[in-house]
Design an enzyme around this catalytic site. Structure first.
Site, PDB file in Angstrom:
ATOM      1  N   SER A 109       0.787  -1.231   0.000  1.00  0.00           N
ATOM      2  CA  SER A 109       0.000   0.000   0.000  1.00  0.00           C
ATOM      3  C   SER A 109       0.822   1.285   0.000  1.00  0.00           C
ATOM      4  O   SER A 109       0.390   2.283  -0.568  1.00  0.00           O
ATOM      5  CB  SER A 109      -0.938   0.018   1.209  1.00  0.00           C
ATOM      6  N   HIS A 170      -1.463   5.171   8.606  1.00  0.00           N
ATOM      7  CA  HIS A 170      -1.161   3.913   7.906  1.00  0.00           C
ATOM      8  C   HIS A 170      -0.760   4.196   6.457  1.00  0.00           C
ATOM      9  O   HIS A 170      -0.888   5.310   5.963  1.00  0.00           O
ATOM     10  CB  HIS A 170      -2.390   2.993   7.983  1.00  0.00           C
ATOM     11  N   GLU A 332     -10.477   6.043   2.082  1.00  0.00           N
ATOM     12  CA  GLU A 332      -9.955   4.672   1.981  1.00  0.00           C
ATOM     13  C   GLU A 332     -10.833   3.660   2.727  1.00  0.00           C
ATOM     14  O   GLU A 332     -11.127   3.845   3.910  1.00  0.00           O
ATOM     15  CB  GLU A 332      -8.540   4.587   2.568  1.00  0.00           C
ATOM     16  N   ASP A 337      -8.372  -4.950   2.951  1.00  0.00           N
ATOM     17  CA  ASP A 337      -7.033  -5.560   2.963  1.00  0.00           C
ATOM     18  C   ASP A 337      -6.772  -6.310   4.259  1.00  0.00           C
ATOM     19  O   ASP A 337      -6.331  -7.460   4.256  1.00  0.00           O
ATOM     20  CB  ASP A 337      -6.001  -4.445   2.776  1.00  0.00           C
ATOM     21  N   ASP A 378      -5.447  -0.363  -4.630  1.00  0.00           N
ATOM     22  CA  ASP A 378      -4.000  -0.122  -4.672  1.00  0.00           C
ATOM     23  C   ASP A 378      -3.233  -1.378  -5.073  1.00  0.00           C
ATOM     24  O   ASP A 378      -2.191  -1.308  -5.708  1.00  0.00           O
ATOM     25  CB  ASP A 378      -3.493   0.442  -3.337  1.00  0.00           C
ATOM     26  N   HIS A 379      -3.758  -2.522  -4.694  1.00  0.00           N
ATOM     27  CA  HIS A 379      -3.170  -3.809  -5.105  1.00  0.00           C
ATOM     28  C   HIS A 379      -4.259  -4.851  -4.935  1.00  0.00           C
ATOM     29  O   HIS A 379      -5.269  -4.610  -4.259  1.00  0.00           O
ATOM     30  CB  HIS A 379      -1.946  -4.167  -4.252  1.00  0.00           C
ATOM     31  N   HIS A 452      -0.516 -10.339  -0.783  1.00  0.00           N
ATOM     32  CA  HIS A 452      -1.126  -9.603  -1.890  1.00  0.00           C
ATOM     33  C   HIS A 452      -0.912 -10.366  -3.194  1.00  0.00           C
ATOM     34  O   HIS A 452       0.011 -11.170  -3.309  1.00  0.00           O
ATOM     35  CB  HIS A 452      -0.481  -8.219  -2.051  1.00  0.00           C
TER      36      HIS A 452
HETATM   37 ZN   LIG Z   1      -1.961  -5.417   2.747  1.00  0.00          ZN
END
Ligand SMILES: [Zn+2]
Length: 503
Positions: A109, A170, A332, A337, A378-379, A452
Protein backbone atom coordinates in the site's frame (compact mmCIF):
# COMPACT_ATOMS: atom_id res chain seq x y z
CA UNK A 1 -29.52 7.92 -10.33
CA UNK A 2 -29.13 5.34 -13.08
CA UNK A 3 -31.46 5.84 -15.94
CA UNK A 4 -32.34 2.16 -16.23
CA UNK A 5 -32.90 1.53 -12.52
CA UNK A 6 -36.58 0.73 -13.09
CA UNK A 7 -35.55 -1.93 -15.58
CA UNK A 8 -32.98 -3.40 -13.18
CA UNK A 9 -35.61 -3.39 -10.43
CA UNK A 10 -37.85 -5.40 -12.74
CA UNK A 11 -35.15 -7.99 -13.31
CA UNK A 12 -34.47 -8.01 -9.57
CA UNK A 13 -38.12 -8.72 -8.78
CA UNK A 14 -38.21 -11.38 -11.45
CA UNK A 15 -35.25 -13.05 -9.76
CA UNK A 16 -36.84 -12.71 -6.36
CA UNK A 17 -39.93 -14.48 -7.62
CA UNK A 18 -37.99 -17.69 -8.17
CA UNK A 19 -35.12 -18.03 -5.75
CA UNK A 20 -34.85 -21.80 -6.11
CA UNK A 21 -33.63 -21.69 -9.68
CA UNK A 22 -31.96 -18.44 -10.70
CA UNK A 23 -32.73 -18.43 -14.39
CA UNK A 24 -34.04 -15.92 -16.92
CA UNK A 25 -35.73 -16.49 -20.23
CA UNK A 26 -33.91 -15.67 -23.51
CA UNK A 27 -35.85 -12.44 -24.06
CA UNK A 28 -34.75 -11.11 -20.70
CA UNK A 29 -31.09 -11.75 -21.43
CA UNK A 30 -31.45 -10.07 -24.82
CA UNK A 31 -33.17 -7.05 -23.22
CA UNK A 32 -30.42 -6.71 -20.63
CA UNK A 33 -27.79 -6.65 -23.36
CA UNK A 34 -29.76 -4.09 -25.41
CA UNK A 35 -30.30 -1.85 -22.40
CA UNK A 36 -26.60 -1.98 -21.48
CA UNK A 37 -25.76 -1.01 -25.06
CA UNK A 38 -28.20 1.92 -25.01
CA UNK A 39 -26.78 3.11 -21.74
CA UNK A 40 -23.22 2.93 -23.06
CA UNK A 41 -24.23 4.86 -26.20
CA UNK A 42 -25.76 7.57 -24.00
CA UNK A 43 -22.38 8.14 -22.30
CA UNK A 44 -21.12 11.61 -23.15
CA UNK A 45 -17.62 12.92 -22.67
CA UNK A 46 -17.47 15.36 -19.82
CA UNK A 47 -14.63 17.82 -20.53
CA UNK A 48 -15.37 20.31 -17.76
CA UNK A 49 -12.61 21.29 -15.40
CA UNK A 50 -12.64 19.02 -12.35
CA UNK A 51 -13.12 21.55 -9.57
CA UNK A 52 -13.37 18.78 -6.98
CA UNK A 53 -11.71 15.35 -6.93
CA UNK A 54 -12.53 12.43 -4.64
CA UNK A 55 -10.29 9.35 -4.85
CA UNK A 56 -11.76 6.26 -3.15
CA UNK A 57 -9.13 3.59 -2.47
CA UNK A 58 -10.32 0.06 -1.77
CA UNK A 59 -7.22 -1.34 -0.11
CA UNK A 60 -6.65 -4.83 -1.53
CA UNK A 61 -9.90 -4.66 -3.56
CA UNK A 62 -8.91 -6.85 -6.50
CA UNK A 63 -11.34 -7.93 -9.22
CA UNK A 64 -12.28 -11.16 -7.39
CA UNK A 65 -13.18 -9.14 -4.31
CA UNK A 66 -15.41 -6.88 -6.42
CA UNK A 67 -17.15 -9.88 -8.02
CA UNK A 68 -17.72 -11.71 -4.73
CA UNK A 69 -18.91 -8.55 -2.93
CA UNK A 70 -21.34 -7.82 -5.75
CA UNK A 71 -22.85 -11.30 -5.35
CA UNK A 72 -23.03 -11.04 -1.56
CA UNK A 73 -24.67 -7.62 -1.82
CA UNK A 74 -27.43 -9.09 -3.98
CA UNK A 75 -27.83 -12.18 -1.80
CA UNK A 76 -28.20 -10.06 1.33
CA UNK A 77 -31.23 -8.53 -0.41
CA UNK A 78 -32.69 -11.91 -1.29
CA UNK A 79 -31.56 -11.96 -4.91
CA UNK A 80 -29.42 -14.48 -6.73
CA UNK A 81 -26.58 -11.95 -6.62
CA UNK A 82 -24.69 -12.36 -9.88
CA UNK A 83 -26.92 -9.94 -11.80
CA UNK A 84 -26.28 -6.91 -9.56
CA UNK A 85 -23.61 -4.26 -9.45
CA UNK A 86 -21.72 -2.53 -6.70
CA UNK A 87 -22.57 1.15 -7.01
CA UNK A 88 -19.29 2.24 -8.57
CA UNK A 89 -19.38 -0.56 -11.15
CA UNK A 90 -21.98 1.54 -13.00
CA UNK A 91 -19.57 4.42 -13.38
CA UNK A 92 -19.20 5.17 -17.10
CA UNK A 93 -15.48 4.52 -17.44
CA UNK A 94 -13.42 1.56 -16.25
CA UNK A 95 -9.83 0.49 -16.74
CA UNK A 96 -7.02 -1.59 -15.32
CA UNK A 97 -3.84 -0.48 -13.58
CA UNK A 98 -0.47 -2.25 -13.52
CA UNK A 99 0.24 -2.23 -9.79
CA UNK A 100 3.91 -3.29 -9.56
CA UNK A 101 6.22 -0.93 -7.67
CA UNK A 102 9.61 0.46 -8.76
CA UNK A 103 11.44 -2.51 -7.27
CA UNK A 104 8.85 -5.24 -6.64
CA UNK A 105 6.56 -7.28 -8.89
CA UNK A 106 3.90 -7.52 -6.18
CA UNK A 107 3.32 -4.19 -4.48
CA UNK A 108 1.98 -3.00 -1.15
CA UNK A 109 0.00 0.00 0.00
CA UNK A 110 2.71 2.57 0.72
CA UNK A 111 4.35 2.31 -2.71
CA UNK A 112 0.98 1.94 -4.45
CA UNK A 113 -0.53 4.87 -2.58
CA UNK A 114 2.48 7.03 -3.33
CA UNK A 115 2.26 6.09 -7.02
CA UNK A 116 -1.46 6.92 -7.19
CA UNK A 117 -1.03 10.26 -5.43
CA UNK A 118 2.38 11.45 -6.67
CA UNK A 119 2.59 10.27 -10.29
CA UNK A 120 5.78 8.23 -9.76
CA UNK A 121 6.42 4.58 -9.05
CA UNK A 122 8.56 4.26 -5.92
CA UNK A 123 10.20 1.50 -3.90
CA UNK A 124 8.03 -0.79 -1.80
CA UNK A 125 7.74 0.06 1.92
CA UNK A 126 8.65 3.72 1.28
CA UNK A 127 6.23 6.63 1.49
CA UNK A 128 6.49 9.87 -0.49
CA UNK A 129 10.11 9.30 -1.54
CA UNK A 130 11.29 8.88 -5.11
CA UNK A 131 12.69 5.64 -6.55
CA UNK A 132 16.17 6.88 -5.54
CA UNK A 133 15.45 6.31 -1.85
CA UNK A 134 16.63 3.13 -0.09
CA UNK A 135 13.82 1.40 1.80
CA UNK A 136 14.14 1.46 5.61
CA UNK A 137 17.22 3.70 5.52
CA UNK A 138 16.59 7.07 7.14
CA UNK A 139 19.96 8.67 6.44
CA UNK A 140 19.74 10.89 3.39
CA UNK A 141 16.23 9.80 2.50
CA UNK A 142 14.62 13.23 2.90
CA UNK A 143 16.43 14.63 -0.12
CA UNK A 144 14.28 12.26 -2.21
CA UNK A 145 10.96 13.67 -0.96
CA UNK A 146 8.42 14.10 -3.74
CA UNK A 147 5.21 16.08 -3.87
CA UNK A 148 1.85 15.05 -5.23
CA UNK A 149 -1.86 15.70 -5.52
CA UNK A 150 -2.18 17.05 -1.98
CA UNK A 151 0.49 19.72 -2.45
CA UNK A 152 -0.76 20.55 -5.94
CA UNK A 153 -4.36 20.91 -4.71
CA UNK A 154 -3.29 23.07 -1.74
CA UNK A 155 -1.17 25.26 -4.03
CA UNK A 156 -4.35 25.92 -6.01
CA UNK A 157 -6.20 27.11 -2.93
CA UNK A 158 -8.28 23.95 -2.66
CA UNK A 159 -9.34 22.39 0.62
CA UNK A 160 -7.97 18.90 1.26
CA UNK A 161 -8.96 15.90 3.33
CA UNK A 162 -8.32 12.23 4.03
CA UNK A 163 -10.64 9.65 5.57
CA UNK A 164 -9.83 6.01 6.34
CA UNK A 165 -10.98 3.03 8.39
CA UNK A 166 -7.36 2.20 9.25
CA UNK A 167 -4.96 4.39 11.23
CA UNK A 168 -4.65 7.83 9.65
CA UNK A 169 -0.88 7.25 9.74
CA UNK A 170 -1.16 3.91 7.91
CA UNK A 171 0.38 3.28 4.48
CA UNK A 172 -2.32 4.53 2.11
CA UNK A 173 -3.17 7.86 3.77
CA UNK A 174 0.53 8.34 4.57
CA UNK A 175 1.18 8.09 0.82
CA UNK A 176 -0.75 11.34 0.48
CA UNK A 177 1.18 13.52 2.89
CA UNK A 178 4.24 11.83 4.45
CA UNK A 179 7.86 11.31 3.41
CA UNK A 180 9.32 8.27 5.13
CA UNK A 181 11.82 5.52 4.28
CA UNK A 182 9.68 2.98 6.12
CA UNK A 183 5.88 2.89 6.10
CA UNK A 184 5.96 1.40 9.62
CA UNK A 185 7.53 4.49 11.22
CA UNK A 186 4.17 5.88 12.28
CA UNK A 187 5.23 7.04 15.79
CA UNK A 188 8.65 7.86 17.27
CA UNK A 189 8.77 4.47 19.02
CA UNK A 190 8.35 2.72 15.65
CA UNK A 191 11.73 4.06 14.43
CA UNK A 192 14.67 1.86 15.53
CA UNK A 193 17.40 3.71 17.41
CA UNK A 194 19.87 2.93 14.62
CA UNK A 195 17.76 5.07 12.25
CA UNK A 196 16.97 7.90 14.68
CA UNK A 197 19.47 10.47 13.48
CA UNK A 198 17.27 13.48 14.14
CA UNK A 199 16.36 13.91 10.50
CA UNK A 200 13.59 11.36 10.05
CA UNK A 201 10.25 12.37 11.48
CA UNK A 202 7.64 9.73 12.21
CA UNK A 203 4.45 9.92 10.16
CA UNK A 204 2.24 11.30 12.96
CA UNK A 205 4.72 14.10 13.65
CA UNK A 206 4.75 14.98 9.96
CA UNK A 207 0.97 15.41 10.13
CA UNK A 208 1.43 18.17 12.68
CA UNK A 209 4.74 19.75 11.67
CA UNK A 210 5.20 19.30 7.95
CA UNK A 211 3.40 20.47 4.84
CA UNK A 212 1.21 19.18 3.23
CA UNK A 213 0.05 17.01 6.18
CA UNK A 214 -0.30 19.94 8.56
CA UNK A 215 -2.43 21.77 6.00
CA UNK A 216 -5.06 19.02 5.72
CA UNK A 217 -8.44 20.54 6.55
CA UNK A 218 -10.10 17.22 7.36
CA UNK A 219 -8.50 14.05 8.69
CA UNK A 220 -10.46 11.11 10.10
CA UNK A 221 -9.87 7.48 10.94
CA UNK A 222 -8.28 5.39 13.67
CA UNK A 223 -4.90 5.32 15.38
CA UNK A 224 -4.83 7.78 18.27
CA UNK A 225 -2.05 5.81 20.02
CA UNK A 226 0.40 7.21 17.45
CA UNK A 227 -0.52 10.76 18.58
CA UNK A 228 -0.35 10.48 22.36
CA UNK A 229 2.35 9.96 25.01
CA UNK A 230 2.63 6.55 26.61
CA UNK A 231 2.09 7.76 30.16
CA UNK A 232 -1.58 7.29 31.03
CA UNK A 233 -3.37 10.60 31.49
CA UNK A 234 -0.08 12.47 31.58
CA UNK A 235 -1.23 15.36 29.46
CA UNK A 236 -4.55 17.13 29.61
CA UNK A 237 -6.11 17.15 26.21
CA UNK A 238 -9.23 16.44 24.24
CA UNK A 239 -8.78 12.77 25.10
CA UNK A 240 -7.25 11.28 28.22
CA UNK A 241 -6.09 8.09 26.56
CA UNK A 242 -2.57 6.77 26.75
CA UNK A 243 -0.66 6.43 23.51
CA UNK A 244 2.61 4.87 22.42
CA UNK A 245 4.84 7.94 22.02
CA UNK A 246 8.09 8.12 23.99
CA UNK A 247 8.74 11.81 23.28
CA UNK A 248 5.93 12.89 25.62
CA UNK A 249 4.16 14.87 22.92
CA UNK A 250 0.41 15.09 22.55
CA UNK A 251 0.06 15.59 18.82
CA UNK A 252 -3.70 16.00 19.01
CA UNK A 253 -3.21 19.06 21.22
CA UNK A 254 -0.47 20.29 18.90
CA UNK A 255 -2.72 19.84 15.88
CA UNK A 256 -5.43 21.89 17.58
CA UNK A 257 -2.92 24.56 18.62
CA UNK A 258 -1.63 24.83 15.06
CA UNK A 259 -5.17 25.26 13.73
CA UNK A 260 -5.88 27.89 16.42
CA UNK A 261 -2.77 29.73 15.32
CA UNK A 262 -3.98 29.74 11.72
CA UNK A 263 -7.43 30.99 12.78
CA UNK A 264 -10.88 29.71 11.88
CA UNK A 265 -13.07 27.10 13.54
CA UNK A 266 -11.68 23.68 14.28
CA UNK A 267 -12.93 20.53 15.95
CA UNK A 268 -11.58 17.31 17.37
CA UNK A 269 -13.96 14.35 17.66
CA UNK A 270 -13.48 10.83 18.96
CA UNK A 271 -16.92 9.25 18.60
CA UNK A 272 -19.69 8.81 16.06
CA UNK A 273 -21.99 10.94 18.17
CA UNK A 274 -19.61 13.87 18.30
CA UNK A 275 -18.82 13.51 14.58
CA UNK A 276 -22.49 13.73 13.59
CA UNK A 277 -22.84 16.91 15.66
CA UNK A 278 -19.99 18.71 13.91
CA UNK A 279 -21.25 21.81 12.15
CA UNK A 280 -20.17 21.66 8.48
CA UNK A 281 -19.29 25.34 8.83
CA UNK A 282 -16.20 24.28 10.77
CA UNK A 283 -12.97 25.01 8.90
CA UNK A 284 -10.97 21.98 9.99
CA UNK A 285 -11.74 18.66 11.64
CA UNK A 286 -9.58 15.94 13.19
CA UNK A 287 -11.37 12.69 14.08
CA UNK A 288 -9.62 9.76 15.75
CA UNK A 289 -12.08 7.06 16.73
CA UNK A 290 -9.98 4.10 17.83
CA UNK A 291 -6.60 3.24 19.31
CA UNK A 292 -5.48 1.36 16.20
CA UNK A 293 -7.39 0.57 13.01
CA UNK A 294 -11.14 0.94 13.36
CA UNK A 295 -13.21 -2.21 13.82
CA UNK A 296 -14.59 -4.02 10.78
CA UNK A 297 -18.27 -3.46 10.08
CA UNK A 298 -19.17 -7.14 10.36
CA UNK A 299 -19.26 -8.20 13.99
CA UNK A 300 -18.74 -4.69 15.36
CA UNK A 301 -20.10 -4.43 18.91
CA UNK A 302 -23.45 -2.70 19.32
CA UNK A 303 -21.81 -0.50 21.93
CA UNK A 304 -19.20 0.70 19.39
CA UNK A 305 -18.75 4.46 19.29
CA UNK A 306 -17.06 4.36 15.87
CA UNK A 307 -18.71 6.01 12.85
CA UNK A 308 -19.27 4.35 9.47
CA UNK A 309 -16.88 5.18 6.62
CA UNK A 310 -19.90 6.68 4.86
CA UNK A 311 -20.58 9.06 7.73
CA UNK A 312 -16.97 10.24 7.82
CA UNK A 313 -16.85 10.75 4.05
CA UNK A 314 -20.12 12.70 3.89
CA UNK A 315 -19.05 14.97 6.76
CA UNK A 316 -15.71 15.53 5.04
CA UNK A 317 -17.39 16.57 1.78
CA UNK A 318 -19.80 18.88 3.61
CA UNK A 319 -16.86 20.67 5.25
CA UNK A 320 -14.56 20.77 2.20
CA UNK A 321 -17.25 21.79 -0.30
CA UNK A 322 -17.51 25.27 1.20
CA UNK A 323 -14.32 26.29 -0.57
CA UNK A 324 -15.13 28.12 -3.85
CA UNK A 325 -11.79 26.85 -5.24
CA UNK A 326 -12.89 23.23 -4.75
CA UNK A 327 -11.32 20.35 -2.86
CA UNK A 328 -9.36 17.11 -3.02
CA UNK A 329 -10.45 14.22 -0.78
CA UNK A 330 -9.09 10.68 -0.36
CA UNK A 331 -11.42 8.07 1.13
CA UNK A 332 -9.96 4.67 1.98
CA UNK A 333 -11.80 1.43 2.67
CA UNK A 334 -8.76 0.17 4.56
CA UNK A 335 -10.14 -2.94 6.23
CA UNK A 336 -10.76 -4.88 3.01
CA UNK A 337 -7.03 -5.56 2.96
CA UNK A 338 -6.78 -6.29 6.68
CA UNK A 339 -9.64 -8.82 6.51
CA UNK A 340 -8.08 -10.55 3.52
CA UNK A 341 -4.71 -10.77 5.28
CA UNK A 342 -6.49 -12.67 8.05
CA UNK A 343 -8.22 -14.94 5.54
CA UNK A 344 -11.70 -13.74 6.56
CA UNK A 345 -13.67 -13.41 3.33
CA UNK A 346 -17.04 -12.49 4.86
CA UNK A 347 -15.48 -9.51 6.62
CA UNK A 348 -13.63 -8.39 3.50
CA UNK A 349 -16.80 -8.54 1.41
CA UNK A 350 -18.89 -6.62 3.95
CA UNK A 351 -16.15 -3.96 4.06
CA UNK A 352 -16.30 -3.78 0.25
CA UNK A 353 -20.08 -3.34 0.29
CA UNK A 354 -19.74 -0.56 2.92
CA UNK A 355 -17.08 1.04 0.71
CA UNK A 356 -19.45 0.96 -2.29
CA UNK A 357 -22.22 2.51 -0.16
CA UNK A 358 -19.78 5.27 0.78
CA UNK A 359 -19.15 6.02 -2.90
CA UNK A 360 -22.91 6.18 -3.45
CA UNK A 361 -23.40 8.56 -0.50
CA UNK A 362 -20.70 10.92 -1.79
CA UNK A 363 -22.04 10.76 -5.35
CA UNK A 364 -25.45 11.77 -4.01
CA UNK A 365 -24.14 15.04 -2.53
CA UNK A 366 -21.73 16.00 -5.33
CA UNK A 367 -22.26 17.07 -8.93
CA UNK A 368 -20.82 15.22 -11.92
CA UNK A 369 -20.48 18.51 -13.76
CA UNK A 370 -17.61 19.61 -11.56
CA UNK A 371 -16.60 16.63 -9.39
CA UNK A 372 -14.39 13.78 -10.56
CA UNK A 373 -14.98 10.56 -8.60
CA UNK A 374 -12.38 7.80 -8.91
CA UNK A 375 -12.62 4.36 -7.33
CA UNK A 376 -9.44 2.33 -7.39
CA UNK A 377 -7.64 -0.53 -5.65
CA UNK A 378 -4.00 -0.12 -4.67
CA UNK A 379 -3.17 -3.81 -5.10
CA UNK A 380 -5.04 -7.09 -5.40
CA UNK A 381 -5.40 -9.79 -2.76
CA UNK A 382 -5.24 -13.56 -2.33
CA UNK A 383 -8.97 -14.26 -2.64
CA UNK A 384 -10.00 -17.00 -5.11
CA UNK A 385 -13.52 -17.71 -6.41
CA UNK A 386 -13.77 -21.18 -7.94
CA UNK A 387 -15.91 -24.28 -8.47
CA UNK A 388 -18.93 -24.66 -10.75
CA UNK A 389 -21.72 -23.61 -8.43
CA UNK A 390 -25.28 -23.05 -9.64
CA UNK A 391 -26.56 -19.47 -9.90
CA UNK A 392 -27.72 -18.21 -6.53
CA UNK A 393 -25.42 -20.44 -4.48
CA UNK A 394 -24.34 -18.65 -1.31
CA UNK A 395 -21.07 -16.89 -2.09
CA UNK A 396 -19.95 -17.86 1.43
CA UNK A 397 -21.09 -21.47 0.99
CA UNK A 398 -19.69 -24.67 -0.44
CA UNK A 399 -18.47 -25.44 -3.95
CA UNK A 400 -20.31 -28.13 -5.86
CA UNK A 401 -17.65 -30.36 -7.46
CA UNK A 402 -16.23 -33.56 -6.01
CA UNK A 403 -12.52 -33.15 -5.41
CA UNK A 404 -10.00 -35.98 -5.55
CA UNK A 405 -9.62 -35.90 -1.76
CA UNK A 406 -13.42 -36.39 -1.46
CA UNK A 407 -13.65 -33.42 0.92
CA UNK A 408 -15.88 -30.36 0.46
CA UNK A 409 -14.49 -26.92 -0.34
CA UNK A 410 -15.83 -23.36 -0.17
CA UNK A 411 -16.50 -21.22 -3.25
CA UNK A 412 -14.13 -18.63 -1.83
CA UNK A 413 -10.61 -19.72 -0.92
CA UNK A 414 -7.31 -18.01 -0.28
CA UNK A 415 -4.12 -18.56 -2.20
CA UNK A 416 -2.07 -18.07 0.98
CA UNK A 417 -2.61 -17.46 4.67
CA UNK A 418 -3.41 -19.07 7.98
CA UNK A 419 -6.12 -21.25 6.45
CA UNK A 420 -3.46 -23.46 4.88
CA UNK A 421 -2.86 -26.90 6.39
CA UNK A 422 0.79 -26.89 5.29
CA UNK A 423 2.14 -30.34 4.52
CA UNK A 424 -0.65 -32.30 6.19
CA UNK A 425 -3.85 -33.22 4.30
CA UNK A 426 -6.39 -30.46 4.43
CA UNK A 427 -9.08 -30.60 7.08
CA UNK A 428 -12.56 -31.89 6.25
CA UNK A 429 -14.81 -28.81 6.53
CA UNK A 430 -18.16 -30.52 5.97
CA UNK A 431 -19.38 -29.60 9.47
CA UNK A 432 -18.14 -25.99 9.33
CA UNK A 433 -20.44 -22.97 9.36
CA UNK A 434 -18.80 -21.33 6.36
CA UNK A 435 -21.04 -18.26 6.49
CA UNK A 436 -20.01 -17.25 10.02
CA UNK A 437 -18.59 -13.71 10.20
CA UNK A 438 -15.16 -14.93 11.33
CA UNK A 439 -14.96 -18.08 9.19
CA UNK A 440 -11.43 -18.50 7.87
CA UNK A 441 -11.49 -20.04 4.40
CA UNK A 442 -8.91 -22.67 3.52
CA UNK A 443 -5.71 -21.51 1.83
CA UNK A 444 -3.08 -23.10 -0.39
CA UNK A 445 0.29 -21.65 0.60
CA UNK A 446 1.11 -21.72 4.33
CA UNK A 447 1.81 -18.16 5.52
CA UNK A 448 0.75 -16.46 8.77
CA UNK A 449 -0.70 -13.55 6.78
CA UNK A 450 -2.27 -13.83 3.30
CA UNK A 451 -0.08 -12.27 0.62
CA UNK A 452 -1.13 -9.60 -1.89
CA UNK A 453 -1.55 -10.60 -5.54
CA UNK A 454 0.43 -9.00 -8.34
CA UNK A 455 -2.35 -8.90 -10.94
CA UNK A 456 -3.73 -5.65 -12.39
CA UNK A 457 -6.32 -3.77 -10.34
CA UNK A 458 -9.55 -2.10 -11.50
CA UNK A 459 -10.26 1.63 -11.67
CA UNK A 460 -13.73 3.19 -12.10
CA UNK A 461 -14.34 6.87 -12.88
CA UNK A 462 -17.22 9.33 -13.18
CA UNK A 463 -17.30 13.08 -13.82
CA UNK A 464 -14.96 15.46 -15.67
CA UNK A 465 -12.44 13.64 -17.87
CA UNK A 466 -13.43 10.23 -16.51
CA UNK A 467 -12.79 8.83 -20.00
CA UNK A 468 -9.06 9.28 -19.30
CA UNK A 469 -9.29 6.25 -17.01
CA UNK A 470 -10.16 3.76 -19.76
CA UNK A 471 -7.64 1.12 -20.87
CA UNK A 472 -4.62 -0.48 -19.23
CA UNK A 473 -2.29 2.02 -17.56
CA UNK A 474 0.58 2.23 -15.15
CA UNK A 475 -0.71 2.87 -11.64
CA UNK A 476 1.06 6.24 -11.33
CA UNK A 477 -0.75 7.47 -14.49
CA UNK A 478 -3.74 8.20 -12.22
CA UNK A 479 -2.10 11.28 -10.66
CA UNK A 480 -1.18 12.57 -14.13
CA UNK A 481 -4.76 12.21 -15.37
CA UNK A 482 -6.19 13.87 -12.24
CA UNK A 483 -3.73 16.74 -12.63
CA UNK A 484 -4.84 17.10 -16.25
CA UNK A 485 -8.56 17.05 -15.38
CA UNK A 486 -8.28 19.45 -12.43
CA UNK A 487 -5.61 21.78 -13.91
CA UNK A 488 -3.43 21.60 -10.81
CA UNK A 489 0.09 22.13 -12.17
CA UNK A 490 0.80 24.91 -14.64
CA UNK A 491 4.17 23.36 -15.60
CA UNK A 492 2.46 20.37 -17.23
CA UNK A 493 -0.19 19.96 -19.89
CA UNK A 494 -3.69 20.29 -18.46
CA UNK A 495 -7.22 20.49 -19.81
CA UNK A 496 -7.15 24.25 -19.09
CA UNK A 497 -4.14 24.78 -21.35
CA UNK A 498 -4.87 26.54 -24.63
CA UNK A 499 -2.25 24.25 -26.21
CA UNK A 500 -4.17 21.20 -25.03
CA UNK A 501 -3.65 18.44 -27.59
CA UNK A 502 -7.30 17.40 -27.33
CA UNK A 503 -8.65 20.89 -28.03
ZN1 LIG B 1 -1.96 -5.42 2.75
Amino acid sequence: MWSHCAFIAGVFLLLLSDRRVASEDPETWWSIGQEELRETLRTVRNVNKAKNVVVFVGDGMGVTTVTAARILQGQLKGASGEEGYLYFEKFPHTGLLKAYSNNMQVSESSASGTALFSGQKVNSDTVGLSSKATPKQCRGSQEFSIDGLLQWAQANGKSTGAVTTTRVTHSTPAGLYAHCANEDWEADTDIPSSEQDGHCKDVATQLVETSPGNRLDVLMGGGWTKFLPNVPNAVDGPTMKSGCRADGRNLIEEWLAEKRRRGGNHSFVDSRESLLQVDPKTDSLLGLFSAGAMNPKLGRAESSTEPELKEMAVKAVEILAKNPNGYFLMVEGGLIDDSHHRGLAARALHETIAFAETVQAVDAITNSNDTLLIVVADHSHALIFTGYQKRGTSILGFGSRKLTDQKPFTSLLYLSGKGSSGDVPRRNISADNTTAPDYQQQAFLPTPWAMHLGEDVPIFAKGPWSHLFVGVHEQHYVAHAINYAACLRNDTLTSCDSNDITA
